[in-house]
Design a protein around this motif. Sequence first.
Motif, PDB file in Angstrom:
ATOM      1  N   TYR A 176      49.192  -4.919  33.010  1.00  0.00           N
ATOM      2  CA  TYR A 176      48.070  -5.355  32.188  1.00  0.00           C
ATOM      3  C   TYR A 176      46.721  -4.984  32.800  1.00  0.00           C
ATOM      4  O   TYR A 176      45.678  -5.371  32.262  1.00  0.00           O
ATOM      5  CB  TYR A 176      48.131  -6.872  31.968  1.00  0.00           C
ATOM      6  CG  TYR A 176      49.458  -7.332  31.423  1.00  0.00           C
ATOM      7  CD1 TYR A 176      49.956  -6.829  30.224  1.00  0.00           C
ATOM      8  CD2 TYR A 176      50.240  -8.241  32.125  1.00  0.00           C
ATOM      9  CE1 TYR A 176      51.184  -7.235  29.729  1.00  0.00           C
ATOM     10  CE2 TYR A 176      51.472  -8.663  31.639  1.00  0.00           C
ATOM     11  CZ  TYR A 176      51.936  -8.147  30.442  1.00  0.00           C
ATOM     12  OH  TYR A 176      53.160  -8.553  29.963  1.00  0.00           O
ATOM     13  N   ARG A 178      44.393  -2.165  33.089  1.00  0.00           N
ATOM     14  CA  ARG A 178      44.265  -0.850  32.457  1.00  0.00           C
ATOM     15  C   ARG A 178      42.832  -0.368  32.270  1.00  0.00           C
ATOM     16  O   ARG A 178      42.607   0.831  32.186  1.00  0.00           O
ATOM     17  CB  ARG A 178      44.924  -0.879  31.065  1.00  0.00           C
ATOM     18  CG  ARG A 178      46.373  -1.302  31.055  1.00  0.00           C
ATOM     19  CD  ARG A 178      46.890  -1.380  29.630  1.00  0.00           C
ATOM     20  NE  ARG A 178      48.197  -2.002  29.553  1.00  0.00           N
ATOM     21  CZ  ARG A 178      48.800  -2.328  28.421  1.00  0.00           C
ATOM     22  NH1 ARG A 178      48.192  -2.072  27.259  1.00  0.00           N
ATOM     23  NH2 ARG A 178      49.990  -2.903  28.432  1.00  0.00           N
ATOM     24  N   GLN A 182      37.896  -4.766  32.981  1.00  0.00           N
ATOM     25  CA  GLN A 182      38.621  -5.814  33.688  1.00  0.00           C
ATOM     26  C   GLN A 182      38.166  -5.995  35.133  1.00  0.00           C
ATOM     27  O   GLN A 182      38.495  -7.006  35.767  1.00  0.00           O
ATOM     28  CB  GLN A 182      40.125  -5.506  33.679  1.00  0.00           C
ATOM     29  CG  GLN A 182      40.767  -5.562  32.308  1.00  0.00           C
ATOM     30  CD  GLN A 182      42.245  -5.218  32.362  1.00  0.00           C
ATOM     31  OE1 GLN A 182      42.610  -4.047  32.420  1.00  0.00           O
ATOM     32  NE2 GLN A 182      43.090  -6.227  32.355  1.00  0.00           N
ATOM     33  N   ALA A 202      50.867  -9.755  27.204  1.00  0.00           N
ATOM     34  CA  ALA A 202      49.846  -8.804  26.741  1.00  0.00           C
ATOM     35  C   ALA A 202      48.610  -9.507  26.201  1.00  0.00           C
ATOM     36  O   ALA A 202      47.546  -8.876  26.082  1.00  0.00           O
ATOM     37  CB  ALA A 202      50.439  -7.891  25.670  1.00  0.00           C
ATOM     38  N   LEU A 205      45.093  -9.259  27.804  1.00  0.00           N
ATOM     39  CA  LEU A 205      44.117  -8.219  27.498  1.00  0.00           C
ATOM     40  C   LEU A 205      43.127  -8.648  26.419  1.00  0.00           C
ATOM     41  O   LEU A 205      42.162  -7.938  26.158  1.00  0.00           O
ATOM     42  CB  LEU A 205      44.841  -6.937  27.054  1.00  0.00           C
ATOM     43  CG  LEU A 205      45.643  -6.246  28.161  1.00  0.00           C
ATOM     44  CD1 LEU A 205      46.475  -5.110  27.586  1.00  0.00           C
ATOM     45  CD2 LEU A 205      44.716  -5.716  29.245  1.00  0.00           C
ATOM     46  N   ASP A 206      43.375  -9.792  25.785  1.00  0.00           N
ATOM     47  CA  ASP A 206      42.429 -10.317  24.809  1.00  0.00           C
ATOM     48  C   ASP A 206      41.319 -11.125  25.465  1.00  0.00           C
ATOM     49  O   ASP A 206      40.387 -11.557  24.785  1.00  0.00           O
ATOM     50  CB  ASP A 206      43.151 -11.222  23.797  1.00  0.00           C
ATOM     51  CG  ASP A 206      44.091 -10.446  22.895  1.00  0.00           C
ATOM     52  OD1 ASP A 206      43.824  -9.263  22.657  1.00  0.00           O
ATOM     53  OD2 ASP A 206      45.099 -11.032  22.444  1.00  0.00           O
ATOM     54  N   ARG A 208      38.226 -11.447  27.899  1.00  0.00           N
ATOM     55  CA  ARG A 208      37.198 -10.665  28.589  1.00  0.00           C
ATOM     56  C   ARG A 208      36.104 -11.538  29.195  1.00  0.00           C
ATOM     57  O   ARG A 208      35.164 -11.014  29.787  1.00  0.00           O
ATOM     58  CB  ARG A 208      36.565  -9.661  27.625  1.00  0.00           C
ATOM     59  CG  ARG A 208      37.574  -8.692  27.027  1.00  0.00           C
ATOM     60  CD  ARG A 208      36.873  -7.540  26.356  1.00  0.00           C
ATOM     61  NE  ARG A 208      37.800  -6.612  25.735  1.00  0.00           N
ATOM     62  CZ  ARG A 208      37.492  -5.388  25.320  1.00  0.00           C
ATOM     63  NH1 ARG A 208      36.241  -4.951  25.475  1.00  0.00           N
ATOM     64  NH2 ARG A 208      38.377  -4.608  24.757  1.00  0.00           N
TER      65      ARG A 208
END
Length: 399
Positions: A176, A178, A182, A202, A205-206, A208
């Motif tokens: 995760y 990527r 991040q 996953a 990744l939502d 931030r």
Amino acid sequence: MALGSTSPASSRRAKEADNVSDPSIAAVKAGLEGGVIEVMRREIPNLRTLPRGAAYDVVMNDPRMLDECFRLFRTRPDLFCEVVVDTERRPATSDQTMLSCGKTLGDAVALVVRASARRHFRQRLDSRVRLGPPRPQPPAFKRLAIALGLARPPQAKAPPRTLSRSDLLYRAIRSYLRFDWQVPLIPHYAPMTPTQVTDLGARLLDIREVAELRALSAPGVTPRDGRPPLLLDNARRLLVQGRDAIDSEILWRVVQQMDLARLFPQTETERLRRVVAQVSAVHSEVIRALLPVLGNDIRRFTVFLMVAFVTLGEQRFKQDFCQEGRGHAVRKLGERLDLLPSPPPTLGEMSRLYTAVLSTAYVGGVEASGETLLKAHPDLVRALDAMGRSQASPAAITG
């Protein structure tokens, strides 16, 4: 040295990569330690006095410095036109561009993010080296025989390697890691447990925003019944069961977990609670009109309502969002939102887009001229242009 070309001298640090036997990874490392870090040394004051190797280590050891480097790369790609090149030696600016080593630019970014995270996890989680128990000594007579060469010393057995805390976390989160956005989150990934990472999967990744990551990594936040955490659930989670009405207590929890107090600087908690109560009073017509166009996303829906309160003010917010009979006006606003791309789930991006749309609404019941509004608000023009506005001069929420 171009990113994507090999150099035996520069690839000496390739042991840090995930797969040292992959020549393309060694090539990426060589390019980073060569021409790329030279550009960074030239452009970033804190790196200018450092030797190349030391500069590379400073960048990779400090997520804040790495974030600064990524921002330089994204905002000034011209500086890297000779060192970040594709297979035809042309500047590579898209993450989908294939480098000469066989990796895309996006792959190279992911390798850098992972390497930096791995270093940070080790420094943060494995700072105390745990020494094993002392090796047992043979009896005195056997030690004498060994000293006289009459016996062989006992063969030391290598202790079984146990994964460190940083190894366990890195293995869980590696796939995760990527994107360059991040990098500022790396220090906030470190307190997470491998179980928390696995539970989020996953959906990590939502996230931030630092505040949201902290909220989601708090103990007991991720339900064990398969239900998503509050911040990752459907916006209907905000509603009173069986009714198109917002539950103020759930909305308050979302506001806290997203740290939306940032929209109300220097506002006391009690005042913010009153704002949340007022926002919770939006009319059912508003909820039905806005939920679908905001993707039924709990964070976007919450931010839109809170930004609307800030942008319009308390009186206009009550007039436009809380009174019966405003359904037509809000549906027009929803239609405008529906034509725009959804912003990334960051408070800054969402706030800019929603403020731009809401700022085109009528003021005090009098529809303002669109051209007058836009001329008076150059920031609004830029925001709408960045969103790809569908109308030249939207003038009011009624269209």
